[in-house]
Scaffold this active site. Structure first.
Site, PDB file in Angstrom:
ATOM      1  N   GLY A  46       3.761  53.046 -22.806  1.00 17.44           N
ATOM      2  CA  GLY A  46       3.679  51.868 -21.956  1.00 17.44           C
ATOM      3  C   GLY A  46       4.932  51.026 -22.068  1.00 17.44           C
ATOM      4  N   GLN A  51      10.230  43.674 -21.352  1.00 15.19           N
ATOM      5  CA  GLN A  51      10.882  44.504 -22.380  1.00 15.19           C
ATOM      6  C   GLN A  51      12.222  45.077 -21.916  1.00 15.19           C
ATOM      7  OE1 GLN A  51       7.155  46.943 -23.210  1.00 15.19           O
ATOM      8  NE2 GLN A  51       8.080  46.881 -25.243  1.00 15.19           N
ATOM      9  N   CYS A  92       4.918  49.563 -30.602  1.00 18.80           N
ATOM     10  CA  CYS A  92       5.517  48.904 -29.436  1.00 18.80           C
ATOM     11  C   CYS A  92       6.968  49.340 -29.364  1.00 18.80           C
ATOM     12  CB  CYS A  92       5.417  47.393 -29.616  1.00 18.80           C
ATOM     13  SG  CYS A  92       6.199  46.443 -28.295  1.00 18.80           S
ATOM     14  N   LEU A  93       7.445  49.631 -28.156  1.00 19.42           N
ATOM     15  CA  LEU A  93       8.840  50.079 -28.022  1.00 19.42           C
ATOM     16  C   LEU A  93       9.836  48.984 -28.416  1.00 19.42           C
ATOM     17  CD1 LEU A  93       8.650  52.215 -24.752  1.00 19.42           C
ATOM     18  CD2 LEU A  93       8.897  53.030 -27.100  1.00 19.42           C
ATOM     19  N   HIS A 134      -2.235  45.833 -24.306  1.00 18.39           N
ATOM     20  CA  HIS A 134      -0.960  45.593 -24.994  1.00 18.39           C
ATOM     21  C   HIS A 134       0.128  45.195 -23.983  1.00 18.39           C
ATOM     22  CE1 HIS A 134       2.192  46.694 -28.129  1.00 18.39           C
ATOM     23  NE2 HIS A 134       2.895  46.672 -27.012  1.00 18.39           N
ATOM     24  N   GLU A 135       0.187  45.933 -22.863  1.00 18.01           N
ATOM     25  CA  GLU A 135       1.247  45.659 -21.882  1.00 18.01           C
ATOM     26  C   GLU A 135       1.006  44.350 -21.128  1.00 18.01           C
ATOM     27  OE1 GLU A 135       3.823  47.273 -22.357  1.00 18.01           O
ATOM     28  OE2 GLU A 135       2.882  48.906 -23.487  1.00 18.01           O
ATOM     29  N   HIS A 138       2.302  41.531 -23.058  1.00 15.55           N
ATOM     30  CA  HIS A 138       3.750  41.328 -22.912  1.00 15.55           C
ATOM     31  C   HIS A 138       4.054  40.361 -21.766  1.00 15.55           C
ATOM     32  CE1 HIS A 138       5.895  43.824 -25.752  1.00 15.55           C
ATOM     33  NE2 HIS A 138       5.155  44.885 -25.481  1.00 15.55           N
TER      34      HIS A 138
HETATM   35 CO    CO Z   1       4.887  46.612 -26.545  1.00 14.34          CO
END
Ligand code: CO
Length: 169
Positions: A46, A51, A92-93, A134-135, A138
């Site tokens: 995701g 991000q 998380c990226l 989660h997304e 963000h």
């Molecule tokens: Co994330």
């Protein structure tokens, strides 16, 4: 399509609330596909627009990234129903290398717009449910470490500070 740079924790853009998308422009369409490419390359399940440095309510998800078969592009997503909180491990990226257990809803129904401007509802459970929550977080400037116990979050922040010092962040 082009690969974009993923911002890491510490970048102020990750702490800015993202704005609603009013017009689905060509730029937004291109951005969505670039985000997918970036997510698949990472690889990750995701990615949310902040991000990659853009504070708009756009996210992409694919819980089986090697297949690249079920990309989900969500504009202005909203959770309309949520049930049963459970602990699930997540990463998380923007926090490469960190994985922690977070309490999330096992089931969510989410409403969103597609790139064609159609309104859709998705009924998600388990891993997909977690990824969508989660997304969406963000987009509201919320990060997964915000859910951790104080001492745990501080330990993560300390480790990131150390990584920064040695140029690994
Ligand atoms: Co994330």
């Amino acid at each position: 399509m082009s690969k974009l740079t993923i911002l890491k924790y510490g970048d102020p853009i990750l702490r800015k609330k993202s704005i609603e998308i009013k017009d689905i422009t060509q730029d937004i369409k291109k951005l969505a596909f670039d985000m997918l490419e970036t997510m698949y390359a990472a690889p990750g399940v995701g990615l949310a627009a902040p991000q990659i440095g853009v504070n708009i309510r756009l996210l992409v998800v694919d819980i089986n990234p090697p297949d690249k078969k079920n990309p989900l592009i969500m504009l202005n997503p909203v959770i309309i129903k949520a049930e049963n909180k459970i602990d699930m491990e997540e990463g998380c990226l923007s926090f490469p290398g960190f994985y922690e257990a977070v309490k999330r809803f096992e089931y969510v129904d989410a409403e969103y717009a597609t790139l064609d401007g159609k309104r859709k509802t998705i009924l998600a459970n388990g891993f997909l449910s977690k990824a969508i929550q989660h997304e969406i977080d963000h987009l509201d400037a919320k990060l997964f470490i915000d859910y951790l116990a104080d001492w745990k979050r501080k330990a993560v922040e300390k480790e990131i500070k150390r990584k920064k010092k040695v140029g690994q962040w």
